[in-house]
Design an enzyme around this catalytic site. Structure first.
Site, PDB file in Angstrom:
ATOM      1  N   CYS A   2      29.380 -23.656  61.034  1.00  0.00           N
ATOM      2  CA  CYS A   2      29.997 -24.961  61.168  1.00  0.00           C
ATOM      3  C   CYS A   2      30.581 -25.097  62.561  1.00  0.00           C
ATOM      4  O   CYS A   2      30.416 -24.241  63.430  1.00  0.00           O
ATOM      5  CB  CYS A   2      31.108 -25.116  60.130  1.00  0.00           C
ATOM      6  SG  CYS A   2      32.437 -23.932  60.350  1.00  0.00           S
ATOM      7  N   ASP A 100      33.861 -18.029  50.513  1.00  0.00           N
ATOM      8  CA  ASP A 100      34.492 -17.044  51.377  1.00  0.00           C
ATOM      9  C   ASP A 100      35.690 -17.644  52.109  1.00  0.00           C
ATOM     10  O   ASP A 100      36.611 -16.926  52.503  1.00  0.00           O
ATOM     11  CB  ASP A 100      33.490 -16.446  52.366  1.00  0.00           C
ATOM     12  CG  ASP A 100      32.723 -17.483  53.168  1.00  0.00           C
ATOM     13  OD1 ASP A 100      32.770 -18.672  52.826  1.00  0.00           O
ATOM     14  OD2 ASP A 100      32.053 -17.098  54.147  1.00  0.00           O
ATOM     15  N   LEU A 263      13.916 -13.717  63.069  1.00  0.00           N
ATOM     16  CA  LEU A 263      13.308 -13.937  64.373  1.00  0.00           C
ATOM     17  C   LEU A 263      12.631 -12.634  64.778  1.00  0.00           C
ATOM     18  O   LEU A 263      13.298 -11.650  65.123  1.00  0.00           O
ATOM     19  CB  LEU A 263      14.358 -14.339  65.408  1.00  0.00           C
ATOM     20  CG  LEU A 263      15.108 -15.654  65.144  1.00  0.00           C
ATOM     21  CD1 LEU A 263      15.987 -16.009  66.339  1.00  0.00           C
ATOM     22  CD2 LEU A 263      14.162 -16.801  64.815  1.00  0.00           C
TER      23      LEU A 263
END
Length: 653
Positions: A2, A100, A263
């Site tokens: 965020c 969390d 990745l």
């Protein structure tokens, strides 16, 4: 993941405060696309935009503790939140969510900032305790998530990104010449400094407390001294390393119900991560993503495909040409959060953008080279140690330079001639400085000539290695190789690599998780003697042993290529016009820092092919694009529409 913003607001909470919070939050809206919220909590205004992974319906932020005393905005994820929640409930806590974020705030209510030692994850958060009027800003041990702050007349303002903080009306906007000098040596603005005078970053492994008008920094974690586990045998170390590594991957995969990708470069580090992720994933084949460059000197896609087929992952190759790389620079660098002179941000950004179409988060292999002595530089450092024991520095310097001149000239990835020549220039330097002097866009001694005289005056007694010296305080007796490794962790890993991964992913609201930087694994590896990391001239020795049963033999034995972009060719080709225009004398006059004549020499030499000055030009281009875009970045964007306050927030206001 965020983004969040906030500021001291003793008698606010009205329309003006909400408008300021909205402008700040709009600048980080790309970090969280799942909704936003704001609240005024007893002297502080907080706002947050969310990219949710855990309990999205009930864990909206800003989040209040059950008592209403503590509010928090939080960026990251606590991977051991389930175990900590069980402990809280066993102690009588009446938890309302499975998030969390609630675990974080309720742990603080019970343990204060001692709770940081219990957390396993990546985080940056701002917490306000209404009982004492205290605001706390904290970052995880490795600094995976960014957090900027500045003093303002009523207290402190803070944000996940510098661009957001600059939307607060009382935050300064003047570039800092000494910090720019650091950037031109280190390729990033190292914490605690920033590109702007008066704006600071919370250091990795630290928290900053604002109470009664006083800012206090507390270090809650630092790397362990190497060699503590000197008597550990190879088999014992391999077994422990393997268990910790598998646990680190599993924590990240299983802490959320959402599937994660990887990745996958095709190198050892990301391949090992992919192998364990594929083994523990409850969602079927793991999506893997690799870059395929049109320039074959930089292309590892065939190696990545080999690993993907061996493991059975769902593999995707993202084809990247020079025009694709140039487009990222042209469309994004003028509004970048803060200059970063690492060209690998370009392909990282493109691959992350493609990955976000299929997943919300990916695992990476970041951290293995720094922790396990995987870079070629560390092999060279070991050879240098041996040479310096038998011959003086001037002869070593001359020998390295002579060998470099005999090697063929090439501009591809990690050219040996350039690497050896750069290392030769650092032979006489302290071991902890050599990596940076070998890779710096500009050597510190060259900076006064690059700056205008009026700006160069600010560089008196400038030391780009001050933070390295701080990290090495009290660590007498370390070998040159150990000092080098700690220095590389200090800036290159924390300020360059982790800034790149955060920015590359979060521009597309993609979360990047790095298992090698799990704090339990880091602490274990830190304590091991160098010989278990670099065996002779074989780097990442323990990882190669651990990964041998999982991966193709060629992958385990391959020499590292590195994930880079062909910036030298890019500056002569697709970015040639932008480079000339951005570094033209009139443009440099607006910035007021750099001498146009010195810059012109660099430009002419590179564009004519006389010599490769791409490192310095790239650093200048990234900075100047950001500087030119700074006034526009501080204009007020339209604020996002915050979600309604929760009932708990209403009761607390």
């Amino acid at each position: 993941m965020c983004g969040f913003v906030g500021f001291s607001d003793p008698d606010g909470g009205g329309d003006a405060s909400r408008a300021t919070a909205g402008r700040m939050l709009a600048a980080v809206a790309h970090r969280g696309t799942d909704g936003s919220g704001w609240c005024h909590h007893r002297g502080i205004t907080l706002a947050h935009c969310a990219l949710t992974f855990v309990d999205p319906d009930r864990a909206r932020q800003p989040f209040l503790s059950g008592s209403g005393h503590v509010s928090v905005v939080f960026n990251g994820e606590i991977y051991n939140h389930a175990a900590l929640r069980r402990e809280l409930r066993a102690s009588g806590a009446a938890l309302r969510t499975e998030s969390d974020t609630e675990v974080l705030v309720e742990l603080y209510e019970r343990h204060g900032m001692r709770m940081l030692g219990r957390l396993r994850g990546m985080y940056a958060f701002a917490l306000h305790d209404a009982r004492t009027g205290t605001t706390v800003l904290a970052r995880d041990p490795m600094g995976k998530k960014p957090l900027y702050y500045a003093r303002v007349p009523r207290g402190v303002a803070f944000a996940s990104e510098l661009a957001a903080l600059l939307h607060h009306p009382d935050v300064p906007r003047t570039p800092d010449p000494r910090a720019v000098a650091d950037y031109l040596v280190l390729r990033a603005f190292p914490a605690p400094g920033s590109a702007v005078s008066g704006v600071r970053k919370v250091r990795p492994g630290c928290f900053v407390r604002h109470e009664d008008g006083v800012l206090t920094e507390v270090e809650h974690w630092r790397p362990a001294s190497p060699g503590v586990a000197a008597r550990t045998g190879v088999r014992e170390a391999e077994a422990r390393f393997t268990a910790l590594f598998r646990s680190a991957v599993e924590r990240r995969v299983l802490s959320t119900g959402r599937p994660l990708g990887v990745l996958l470069s095709g190198g050892l580090d990301s391949s090992a991560v992919a192998a364990v992720a594929q083994d523990v994933s409850p969602h079927g084949p793991v999506p893997t993503f690799s870059a395929g460059f049109s320039d074959t000197d930089f292309d590892e896609s065939a190696h990545a495909l080999l690993v993907a087929r061996h493991l059975g992952t769902e593999h995707h190759v993202v084809r990247i040409g020079g025009r694709d790389l140039a487009e990222v620079v042209e469309s994004e660098y003028g509004r970048a959060d803060e200059p970063l002179a690492d060209p690998s941000l370009l392909p990282t950004r493109i691959v992350c953008r493609a990955a976000r179409r299929r997943v919300r988060g990916v695992l990476t292999g970041d951290g293995a080279d720094e922790l396990l002595l995987g870079y070629r530089f560390f092999q060279a450092e070991r050879a240098l140690e041996a040479l310096l024991r038998v011959m003086p520095a001037d002869r070593v310097e001359a020998l390295a330079g002579a060998v470099a001149r005999r090697l063929p000239q090439r501009s591809g990835n990690l050219p040996a001639r350039a690497a050896l020549a750069q290392l030769a220039r650092g032979v006489r330097a302290a071991p902890e400085h050599r990596f940076y002097l070998a890779t710096a866009p500009f050597a510190p001694a060259r900076l006064p000539a690059l700056f205008r005289p009026e700006a160069a005056g600010a560089l008196t007694d400038h030391d780009p290695f001050a933070e390295v010296a701080r990290l090495l305080e009290g660590r007498a007796g370390l070998s040159p190789l150990e000092r080098s490794r700690l220095a590389v962790v200090c800036h290159f890993l924390r300020d360059v690599i982790l800034t790149k991964t955060d920015r590359g992913g979060m521009r597309s609201a993609l979360e990047l998780r790095s298992p090698f930087l799990d704090v339990d694994l880091v602490e274990y590896v830190d304590a091991l003697p160098p010989g278990l990391k670099l065996r002779g001239f074989t780097g990442k020795y323990l990882l190669r042993r651990a990964a041998a049963p999982w991966l193709p033999r060629d992958t385990v034995r391959r020499t590292k290529l590195g994930f880079r972009a062909p910036v030298a060719a890019l500056l002569r080709g697709e970015l040639r016009t932008l480079l000339r225009d951005t570094l033209a004398p009139a443009a440099l006059d607006r910035g007021g820092l750099f001498d146009p004549r010195a810059v012109r020499v660099l430009l002419d030499d590179h564009l004519s092919g006389r010599r490769d000055t791409s490192r310095g030009l790239w650093a200048l281009l990234c900075y100047q694009l950001w500087s030119d875009g700074l006034p526009a970045a501080c204009r007020a964007p339209a604020p996002p529409a915050p979600v309604a306050l929760t009932e708990e927030m209403r009761r607390a206001v």
